[in-house]
Design a protein around this motif. Structure first.
Motif, mmCIF file in Angstrom:
data_model
loop_
_atom_site.group_PDB
_atom_site.id
_atom_site.type_symbol
_atom_site.label_atom_id
_atom_site.label_comp_id
_atom_site.label_asym_id
_atom_site.label_seq_id
_atom_site.Cartn_x
_atom_site.Cartn_y
_atom_site.Cartn_z
ATOM 1 N N PRO A 1 -11.527 34.245 -76.787
ATOM 2 C CA PRO A 1 -12.015 33.135 -75.955
ATOM 3 C C PRO A 1 -13.403 33.447 -75.416
ATOM 4 O O PRO A 1 -13.867 34.581 -75.483
ATOM 5 N N ARG A 2 -14.066 32.444 -74.877
ATOM 6 C CA ARG A 2 -15.304 32.682 -74.147
ATOM 7 C C ARG A 2 -14.932 33.447 -72.886
ATOM 8 O O ARG A 2 -13.853 33.237 -72.326
ATOM 9 N N ALA A 3 -15.809 34.341 -72.437
ATOM 10 C CA ALA A 3 -15.454 35.213 -71.314
ATOM 11 C C ALA A 3 -16.611 35.392 -70.346
ATOM 12 O O ALA A 3 -17.778 35.384 -70.748
ATOM 13 N N TRP A 4 -16.266 35.549 -69.084
ATOM 14 C CA TRP A 4 -17.214 35.810 -68.016
ATOM 15 C C TRP A 4 -16.608 36.838 -67.066
ATOM 16 O O TRP A 4 -15.389 36.999 -67.013
ATOM 17 N N LEU A 5 -17.444 37.465 -66.288
ATOM 18 C CA LEU A 5 -17.012 38.280 -65.167
ATOM 19 C C LEU A 5 -17.599 37.585 -63.944
ATOM 20 O O LEU A 5 -18.806 37.313 -63.900
ATOM 21 N N CYS A 6 -16.738 37.263 -62.979
ATOM 22 C CA CYS A 6 -17.179 36.431 -61.857
ATOM 23 C C CYS A 6 -16.909 37.078 -60.510
ATOM 24 O O CYS A 6 -15.929 37.806 -60.339
ATOM 25 N N CYS B 1 -21.123 33.923 -61.990
ATOM 26 C CA CYS B 1 -20.523 34.523 -63.175
ATOM 27 C C CYS B 1 -21.577 35.092 -64.131
ATOM 28 O O CYS B 1 -22.679 34.562 -64.248
ATOM 29 N N LEU B 2 -21.176 36.130 -64.815
ATOM 30 C CA LEU B 2 -21.972 36.776 -65.856
ATOM 31 C C LEU B 2 -21.247 36.542 -67.174
ATOM 32 O O LEU B 2 -20.077 36.906 -67.313
ATOM 33 N N ARG B 3 -21.930 35.898 -68.125
ATOM 34 C CA ARG B 3 -21.327 35.654 -69.444
ATOM 35 C C ARG B 3 -21.171 36.988 -70.168
ATOM 36 O O ARG B 3 -22.102 37.795 -70.212
ATOM 37 N N LEU B 4 -19.985 37.246 -70.715
ATOM 38 C CA LEU B 4 -19.718 38.460 -71.476
ATOM 39 C C LEU B 4 -19.833 38.130 -72.955
ATOM 40 O O LEU B 4 -19.109 37.279 -73.458
ATOM 41 N N HIS B 5 -20.758 38.777 -73.627
ATOM 42 C CA HIS B 5 -20.977 38.527 -75.051
ATOM 43 C C HIS B 5 -20.248 39.595 -75.836
ATOM 44 O O HIS B 5 -20.770 40.689 -76.048
ATOM 45 N N GLY B 6 -19.029 39.292 -76.217
ATOM 46 C CA GLY B 6 -18.228 40.218 -76.992
ATOM 47 C C GLY B 6 -17.100 40.833 -76.189
ATOM 48 O O GLY B 6 -17.090 40.797 -74.958
ATOM 49 N N GLN B 7 -16.155 41.382 -76.913
ATOM 50 C CA GLN B 7 -14.966 41.962 -76.309
ATOM 51 C C GLN B 7 -15.227 43.337 -75.700
ATOM 52 O O GLN B 7 -14.361 43.892 -75.047
ATOM 53 N N ARG B 8 -16.405 43.850 -75.914
ATOM 54 C CA ARG B 8 -16.805 45.147 -75.347
ATOM 55 C C ARG B 8 -18.302 45.083 -75.118
ATOM 56 O O ARG B 8 -19.037 44.543 -75.932
ATOM 57 N N GLY B 9 -18.741 45.655 -73.996
ATOM 58 C CA GLY B 9 -20.180 45.652 -73.763
ATOM 59 C C GLY B 9 -20.559 46.256 -72.426
ATOM 60 O O GLY B 9 -19.704 46.708 -71.654
ATOM 61 N N ARG B 10 -21.861 46.214 -72.170
ATOM 62 C CA ARG B 10 -22.460 46.707 -70.927
ATOM 63 C C ARG B 10 -23.545 45.740 -70.516
ATOM 64 O O ARG B 10 -24.202 45.143 -71.362
ATOM 65 N N ALA B 11 -23.742 45.640 -69.193
ATOM 66 C CA ALA B 11 -24.793 44.757 -68.683
ATOM 67 C C ALA B 11 -25.142 45.169 -67.267
ATOM 68 O O ALA B 11 -24.368 45.849 -66.589
ATOM 69 N N PHE C 1 -12.124 38.615 -64.264
ATOM 70 C CA PHE C 1 -12.444 38.145 -65.606
ATOM 71 C C PHE C 1 -12.065 36.667 -65.633
ATOM 72 O O PHE C 1 -11.066 36.252 -65.043
ATOM 73 N N ARG C 2 -12.854 35.864 -66.353
ATOM 74 C CA ARG C 2 -12.560 34.439 -66.538
ATOM 75 C C ARG C 2 -12.625 34.157 -68.029
ATOM 76 O O ARG C 2 -13.566 34.606 -68.699
ATOM 77 N N PHE C 3 -11.641 33.425 -68.543
ATOM 78 C CA PHE C 3 -11.574 33.120 -69.966
ATOM 79 C C PHE C 3 -11.356 31.628 -70.176
ATOM 80 O O PHE C 3 -10.702 30.965 -69.383
#
Length: 138
Positions: free
Chosen positions: A74-79, A84-94, A108-110
């Motif tokens: 699904p589309r994912a964010w961390l809020c 919210c910050l859009r999460l690009h991929g199932q794993r990452g850093r930002a 997490f928001r999906f």
């Protein structure tokens, strides 16, 4: 930092690490799985809050991972609240968005991608790193 304080800040079961030289702390949370079932609806993880030794840590860097089972991710964010910050991929850093407060919970928001069927998002993990909160002198 005294030895006594260093031991208190880094108990192994809290998922908390202290680095005296860099004056940073990090904490890790592993929320329960989230079932993302219906279109045009957001699904949230349980609130993620830092353990007591990291209270007040201002988020600077974030790393995450999760795994989608049963269909496309699904589309994912961390809020934090409505930021919210859009999460690009199932794993990452930002970098954490400016203004995020170390005292407020994250989630997490999906949301299902258009036309996608239900998925189970599991193995969620979030690590938050930032400068150690200023210690008051006694």
């Amino acid at each position: 930092m005294s030895r006594r304080m260093a031991r208190w800040l880094a108990p192994p079961l809290l998922g908390l690490a202290a680095t005296a030289a860099a004056a940073t702390l990090s904490w890790t949370a592993t929320p329960a799985a989230v079932r993302v079932a219906g279109p045009d609806r957001d699904y949230h993880s349980q609130p993620l809050t830092p353990p007591a030794p990291a209270a007040g840590l201002v988020p600077a860097r974030l790393s995450w991972r999760y795994r989608a089972r049963g269909g496309p991710p699904p589309r994912a964010w961390l809020c934090q609240a409505d930021r919210c910050l859009r999460l690009h991929g199932q794993r990452g850093r930002a970098s954490a968005p400016a203004g995020w407060d170390g005292e407020r919970p994250l989630r997490f928001r999906f949301r299902l991608a258009d036309g996608a069927g239900p998925v189970r998002v599991e193995q969620l993990r979030l690590t938050v790193t930032g400068p150690a909160p200023a210690q008051s002198s006694e």
